[in-house]
Design a protein around this motif. Structure first.
Motif, PDB file in Angstrom:
ATOM      1  N   ASN A  38      -6.449   0.052  -1.178  1.00  0.00           N
ATOM      2  CA  ASN A  38      -6.030   1.117  -2.076  1.00  0.00           C
ATOM      3  C   ASN A  38      -4.567   1.463  -1.801  1.00  0.00           C
ATOM      4  N   HIS A  84      -6.237  12.529   2.276  1.00  0.00           N
ATOM      5  CA  HIS A  84      -6.467  11.106   2.211  1.00  0.00           C
ATOM      6  C   HIS A  84      -7.653  10.946   1.270  1.00  0.00           C
ATOM      7  N   LYS A 139       0.803  -1.225   0.000  1.00  0.00           N
ATOM      8  CA  LYS A 139       0.000   0.000   0.000  1.00  0.00           C
ATOM      9  C   LYS A 139       0.834   1.272   0.000  1.00  0.00           C
ATOM     10  N   GLU A 177     -16.085   3.063   4.872  1.00  0.00           N
ATOM     11  CA  GLU A 177     -15.514   2.085   5.781  1.00  0.00           C
ATOM     12  C   GLU A 177     -16.303   1.996   7.081  1.00  0.00           C
ATOM     13  N   SER A 216      -8.075  -0.941   3.949  1.00  0.00           N
ATOM     14  CA  SER A 216      -8.710  -0.811   2.643  1.00  0.00           C
ATOM     15  C   SER A 216      -7.660  -1.074   1.559  1.00  0.00           C
ATOM     16  N   ARG A 248       1.968   2.286   2.908  1.00  0.00           N
ATOM     17  CA  ARG A 248       1.318   2.873   4.083  1.00  0.00           C
ATOM     18  C   ARG A 248       2.331   3.132   5.180  1.00  0.00           C
ATOM     19  N   SER A 285     -10.725   4.831  -1.176  1.00  0.00           N
ATOM     20  CA  SER A 285     -10.871   3.398  -0.913  1.00  0.00           C
ATOM     21  C   SER A 285     -11.568   2.722  -2.083  1.00  0.00           C
TER      22      SER A 285
END
Ligand code: TXA
Ligand code: MG
Length: 350
Positions: free
Chosen positions: A146, A238, A57, A181, A144, A59, A152
């Motif tokens: 993405n 985001h 991701k 979500e 999620s 992330r 998402s």
């Protein structure tokens, strides 16, 4: 190489589920549908597999993951000291879009919880997700599905666009129904605190938990006002489409007037304008603008179901900037507004 496997969302083929579960057990990554959005799953007890989620991701590693369980027994193994309110909440809202933040059990890898001594647990209300978790026999860590910062994914195609070549398999069970979500509810403090508004509404929670509170961050607000509409806020962006998004909040007709003024200025300056508006205000825009709608202002459930697909659609339209009309923040509207605020590079209050 990423495999895509179609299955029947109501009655997933066991052979496909078994193949996907084998990948999870072997430490791989499988994207799968839930009732909220698509998730990117890995064995939640395997630190290396969980590290793979963050890598795929892009992330930040301090943002913790939700552990998805197939039943309450699994939740009890992941938290030995469930707060008293948890039983009633699970009874009422599981399976469903409610994530509970509770004290963590020792066996959960640090990679899942971002170093916190709490863990987020959720039992998704989707036959594919539940079958996958059961077949894997372990809690499935899943954010999620993405790339970090992007909207998402609500379809397998969105997942493919973001993660092809970065995950082992994508289970395509059709569009996720809710479109936003889960609600994240922290049960570890003196009073239950909503950290993220989502599929279970504040109003629903308040009926069960009269002292539930909304974390100010859950509103998704950045510094904003009509006087100083330009807020940097980039750090918190985001769910964002490629073009910058300006969110207009307030009542009609003031919102509509402010948007029309800004659109006229931008078009006069040669900018290519995208508009995200309600059905109520969809008429009468200049033909030069690219217009997508979120349904009626009175139907936040429909806006929730459409929101992320609409944000992604703008990436395929020739627009330099997007003007978005806020909707009332009641019910699911609060989750929609949280996502829009966090996607926005500027918020105008009218
Ligand atoms: O609907 C959903 O919740 C989807 C589907 C796939 O289940 N998942 C999802 O995961 O949205 P993600 O990672 O995109 O969002 C999880 C949120 C993040 O805001 C994270 O910071 C928060 O939950 N979170 C996770 N563990 C936490 C913890 N221990 N304490 C506080 N917040 C936590
Ligand atoms: Mg996410």
């Amino acid at each position: 190489d990423t495999q895509v496997w179609q299955l029947d969302a109501r009655c997933p083929e066991p052979a496909v589920i078994d193949r996907a579960a084998a990948i999870i057990k072997a430490g791989g990554l499988v994207a799968f549908p839930t009732e909220t959005v698509y998730g990117l799953g890995a064995n939640g007890l395997d630190p290396a597999a969980v590290a793979g989620i963050y890598r795929a991701k892009g992330r930040p590693s301090d943002n913790p993951l939700i552990l998805h369980v197939a039943d309450r027994a699994m939740a009890h193994r992941l938290s030995h000291r469930l707060p008293p309110a948890a039983a009633l909440l699970m009874e009422t809202f599981w399976p469903g879009p409610l994530t509970l933040v509770v004290p963590r059990a020792g066996e959960i890898p640090r990679q899942v919880t971002g170093g916190l001594d709490t863990v987020a647990l959720r039992m998704p209300d989707h036959p594919v997700a539940l079958a996958l978790i059961k077949a894997a026999g372990v809690p499935v860590a899943a954010p999620s599905a993405n790339r970090s910062g992007r909207p998402s994914p609500t379809t397998a195609r969105h997942v493919w666009a973001d993660l092809q070549g970065r995950v082992d398999a994508i289970l395509d069970g059709g569009p996720a129904g809710l479109g936003v979500e889960s609600t994240v509810l922290d049960l570890t403090g003196p009073q239950p605190l909503i950290l993220r508004p989502g599929g279970v509404t504040c109003e629903q929670l308040a009926r069960l938990l009269p002292d539930v509170a909304l974390d100010p961050a859950a509103l998704g607000e950045k510094t904003a006002s009509c006087q100083a509409p330009r807020s940097p806020g980039m750090k918190y962006i985001h769910y964002a489409p490629a073009a910058p998004l300006i969110l207009f909040e307030g009542e009609l007709p003031r919102v509509q007037q402010a948007m029309q003024r800004r659109a006229a200025e931008l078009l006069a300056a040669g900018r290519r304008v995208g508009l995200l508006v309600s059905e109520e205000t969809a008429a009468g825009w200049p033909g030069a603008a690219h217009l997508l709608t979120l349904g009626s202002r009175r139907n936040p459930a429909r806006a929730a179901a459409l929101l992320f697909a609409r944000l992604r659609r703008f990436d395929r339209l020739p627009v330099d900037i997007i003007l978005a009309e806020g909707i009332p923040g009641r019910g699911l509207g609060l989750a929609v507004m949280n996502r829009l605020r966090r996607a926005a590079s500027e918020i105008v209050r009218c």
